[in-house]
Design a protein around this motif. Structure first.
Motif, PDB file in Angstrom:
ATOM      1  N   GLU A   1      -8.264 -11.418 -18.535  1.00  0.00           N
ATOM      2  CA  GLU A   1      -8.178  -9.960 -18.468  1.00  0.00           C
ATOM      3  C   GLU A   1      -6.915  -9.537 -17.731  1.00  0.00           C
ATOM      4  O   GLU A   1      -6.311 -10.330 -16.997  1.00  0.00           O
ATOM      5  CB  GLU A   1      -9.398  -9.382 -17.745  1.00  0.00           C
ATOM      6  N   VAL A   2      -6.553  -8.274 -17.876  1.00  0.00           N
ATOM      7  CA  VAL A   2      -5.418  -7.739 -17.133  1.00  0.00           C
ATOM      8  C   VAL A   2      -5.696  -7.901 -15.634  1.00  0.00           C
ATOM      9  O   VAL A   2      -6.781  -7.575 -15.148  1.00  0.00           O
ATOM     10  CB  VAL A   2      -5.211  -6.244 -17.473  1.00  0.00           C
ATOM     11  N   ASP A   3      -4.705  -8.419 -14.918  1.00  0.00           N
ATOM     12  CA  ASP A   3      -4.833  -8.608 -13.475  1.00  0.00           C
ATOM     13  C   ASP A   3      -4.706  -7.249 -12.796  1.00  0.00           C
ATOM     14  O   ASP A   3      -3.630  -6.659 -12.756  1.00  0.00           O
ATOM     15  CB  ASP A   3      -3.753  -9.563 -12.980  1.00  0.00           C
ATOM     16  N   THR A   4      -5.818  -6.751 -12.281  1.00  0.00           N
ATOM     17  CA  THR A   4      -5.831  -5.418 -11.673  1.00  0.00           C
ATOM     18  C   THR A   4      -5.682  -5.447 -10.154  1.00  0.00           C
ATOM     19  O   THR A   4      -5.635  -4.390  -9.526  1.00  0.00           O
ATOM     20  CB  THR A   4      -7.141  -4.682 -12.023  1.00  0.00           C
ATOM     21  N   ALA A   5      -5.593  -6.633  -9.558  1.00  0.00           N
ATOM     22  CA  ALA A   5      -5.482  -6.720  -8.098  1.00  0.00           C
ATOM     23  C   ALA A   5      -4.309  -5.893  -7.557  1.00  0.00           C
ATOM     24  O   ALA A   5      -4.476  -5.159  -6.565  1.00  0.00           O
ATOM     25  CB  ALA A   5      -5.386  -8.179  -7.655  1.00  0.00           C
ATOM     26  N   PRO A   6      -3.125  -5.958  -8.179  1.00  0.00           N
ATOM     27  CA  PRO A   6      -2.030  -5.107  -7.675  1.00  0.00           C
ATOM     28  C   PRO A   6      -2.318  -3.609  -7.801  1.00  0.00           C
ATOM     29  O   PRO A   6      -1.856  -2.815  -6.980  1.00  0.00           O
ATOM     30  CB  PRO A   6      -0.836  -5.512  -8.563  1.00  0.00           C
ATOM     31  N   LEU A   7      -3.078  -3.213  -8.826  1.00  0.00           N
ATOM     32  CA  LEU A   7      -3.456  -1.803  -8.955  1.00  0.00           C
ATOM     33  C   LEU A   7      -4.368  -1.384  -7.813  1.00  0.00           C
ATOM     34  O   LEU A   7      -4.202  -0.309  -7.225  1.00  0.00           O
ATOM     35  CB  LEU A   7      -4.171  -1.553 -10.286  1.00  0.00           C
ATOM     36  N   LEU A   8      -5.352  -2.228  -7.513  1.00  0.00           N
ATOM     37  CA  LEU A   8      -6.273  -1.932  -6.420  1.00  0.00           C
ATOM     38  C   LEU A   8      -5.514  -1.730  -5.117  1.00  0.00           C
ATOM     39  O   LEU A   8      -5.729  -0.757  -4.386  1.00  0.00           O
ATOM     40  CB  LEU A   8      -7.298  -3.065  -6.275  1.00  0.00           C
ATOM     41  N   GLU A   9      -4.616  -2.645  -4.841  1.00  0.00           N
ATOM     42  CA  GLU A   9      -3.848  -2.580  -3.597  1.00  0.00           C
ATOM     43  C   GLU A   9      -2.934  -1.360  -3.570  1.00  0.00           C
ATOM     44  O   GLU A   9      -2.901  -0.616  -2.585  1.00  0.00           O
ATOM     45  CB  GLU A   9      -3.024  -3.861  -3.444  1.00  0.00           C
ATOM     46  N   HIS A  10      -2.208  -1.140  -4.658  1.00  0.00           N
ATOM     47  CA  HIS A  10      -1.257  -0.032  -4.707  1.00  0.00           C
ATOM     48  C   HIS A  10      -1.952   1.317  -4.547  1.00  0.00           C
ATOM     49  O   HIS A  10      -1.527   2.163  -3.751  1.00  0.00           O
ATOM     50  CB  HIS A  10      -0.492  -0.066  -6.033  1.00  0.00           C
ATOM     51  N   LEU A  11      -3.026   1.529  -5.307  1.00  0.00           N
ATOM     52  CA  LEU A  11      -3.694   2.828  -5.268  1.00  0.00           C
ATOM     53  C   LEU A  11      -4.458   3.038  -3.965  1.00  0.00           C
ATOM     54  O   LEU A  11      -4.542   4.168  -3.476  1.00  0.00           O
ATOM     55  CB  LEU A  11      -4.624   2.964  -6.476  1.00  0.00           C
ATOM     56  N   ALA A  12      -4.986   1.975  -3.397  1.00  0.00           N
ATOM     57  CA  ALA A  12      -5.656   2.101  -2.091  1.00  0.00           C
ATOM     58  C   ALA A  12      -4.643   2.494  -1.021  1.00  0.00           C
ATOM     59  O   ALA A  12      -4.925   3.341  -0.163  1.00  0.00           O
ATOM     60  CB  ALA A  12      -6.350   0.795  -1.728  1.00  0.00           C
ATOM     61  N   GLN A  13      -3.442   1.922  -1.079  1.00  0.00           N
ATOM     62  CA  GLN A  13      -2.393   2.273  -0.114  1.00  0.00           C
ATOM     63  C   GLN A  13      -1.889   3.690  -0.322  1.00  0.00           C
ATOM     64  O   GLN A  13      -1.366   4.309   0.610  1.00  0.00           O
ATOM     65  CB  GLN A  13      -1.229   1.277  -0.215  1.00  0.00           C
ATOM     66  N   ALA A  14      -2.058   4.206  -1.547  1.00  0.00           N
ATOM     67  CA  ALA A  14      -1.632   5.570  -1.847  1.00  0.00           C
ATOM     68  C   ALA A  14      -2.689   6.597  -1.449  1.00  0.00           C
ATOM     69  O   ALA A  14      -2.623   7.759  -1.858  1.00  0.00           O
ATOM     70  CB  ALA A  14      -1.313   5.698  -3.335  1.00  0.00           C
ATOM     71  N   ALA A  15      -3.661   6.153  -0.670  1.00  0.00           N
ATOM     72  CA  ALA A  15      -4.715   7.027  -0.133  1.00  0.00           C
ATOM     73  C   ALA A  15      -5.596   7.630  -1.214  1.00  0.00           C
ATOM     74  O   ALA A  15      -6.111   8.730  -1.065  1.00  0.00           O
ATOM     75  CB  ALA A  15      -4.109   8.124   0.749  1.00  0.00           C
ATOM     76  N   ARG A  16      -5.770   6.923  -2.317  1.00  0.00           N
ATOM     77  CA  ARG A  16      -6.739   7.347  -3.329  1.00  0.00           C
ATOM     78  C   ARG A  16      -8.094   6.751  -2.962  1.00  0.00           C
ATOM     79  O   ARG A  16      -8.185   5.741  -2.261  1.00  0.00           O
ATOM     80  CB  ARG A  16      -6.348   6.842  -4.716  1.00  0.00           C
ATOM     81  N   GLN A  17      -9.148   7.368  -3.446  1.00  0.00           N
ATOM     82  CA  GLN A  17     -10.482   6.789  -3.286  1.00  0.00           C
ATOM     83  C   GLN A  17     -10.708   5.847  -4.459  1.00  0.00           C
ATOM     84  O   GLN A  17     -10.857   6.280  -5.599  1.00  0.00           O
ATOM     85  CB  GLN A  17     -11.551   7.883  -3.255  1.00  0.00           C
TER      86      GLN A  17
END
Length: 196
Positions: free
Chosen positions: A63-79
């Motif tokens: 599957e698409v590796d979403t780990a960088p998305l999780l990290e990036h968006l969490a650091q961007a103060a998204r819920q």
């Protein structure tokens, strides 16, 4: 490589088997290049840019590796939320906390039961996983029906990511199968007709 049209493939099991074969044939380098481009296009999309509460998924295997998305968006103060599977092929969304992830028996990471549940009505955007999508934004899932049940009645935004190599002309769909609003590949963009 394009899939055959849905009218030629009525057996979803055989369809999934062929897709998994094509998915497995991709090299690690091809997947990494594809992943990076898909993540880039996802993050640049206006829907994503404006969403504050986002349900992602923890990609596994091919599957698409979403780990960088999780990290990036969490650091961007998204819920940021991740799905947690429930008995009877149900699903709920819980707050993402990298320190409180457990591995489900299917192999994916999900929040443990101490992470707060967030109601579906509070979610701005859901990134919906799939084996493949077609140009009509219909998806072929992995067979559990978790997302079809969860998306029933959901009125927020939905996006699917699909590798160009796995994009299908059409996938076989039943009445309960739910299209997503938008599908992004490395090079193409498809919007469901009800959202135009």
């Amino acid at each position: 490589m394009r899939c055959a049209r849905a009218s030629a493939i009525v057996d979803k099991t055989a369809f999934r088997t062929e897709l998994k074969r094509r998915e497995a044939a991709l090299t690690a380098e091809e997947r990494q290049i594809s992943d990076a481009r898909l993540r880039e296009r996802f993050l640049a999309n206006p829907i994503v840019c404006s969403a504050q509460t986002i349900l992602l998924f923890a990609g596994m295997g091919a599957e698409v590796d979403t780990a960088p998305l999780l990290e990036h968006l969490a650091q961007a103060a998204r819920q940021i939320l991740l799905p947690r599977c429930l008995p009877g092929h149900g699903m709920e969304a819980r707050l993402y906390d990298p320190a409180r992830l457990v591995r489900h028996r299917y192999g994916m990471l999900e929040p443990d039961t101490t992470c707060p549940v967030v109601e579906r009505s509070e979610i701005d955007l859901i990134l919906v996983p799939a084996l493949c999508y077609d140009a009509h934004c219909m998806r072929m899932g992995r067979g559990g029906g978790f997302y079809d049940r969860y998306l029933a009645g959901y009125t927020g935004h939905t996006i699917g990511l699909c590798r160009d190599a796995l994009l299908c002309a059409a996938v076989p769909a039943d009445d309960w199968d739910r299209p997503v609003e938008l599908v992004l590949t490395e090079t193409r963009r498809f919007v469901h007709e009800n959202r135009r």
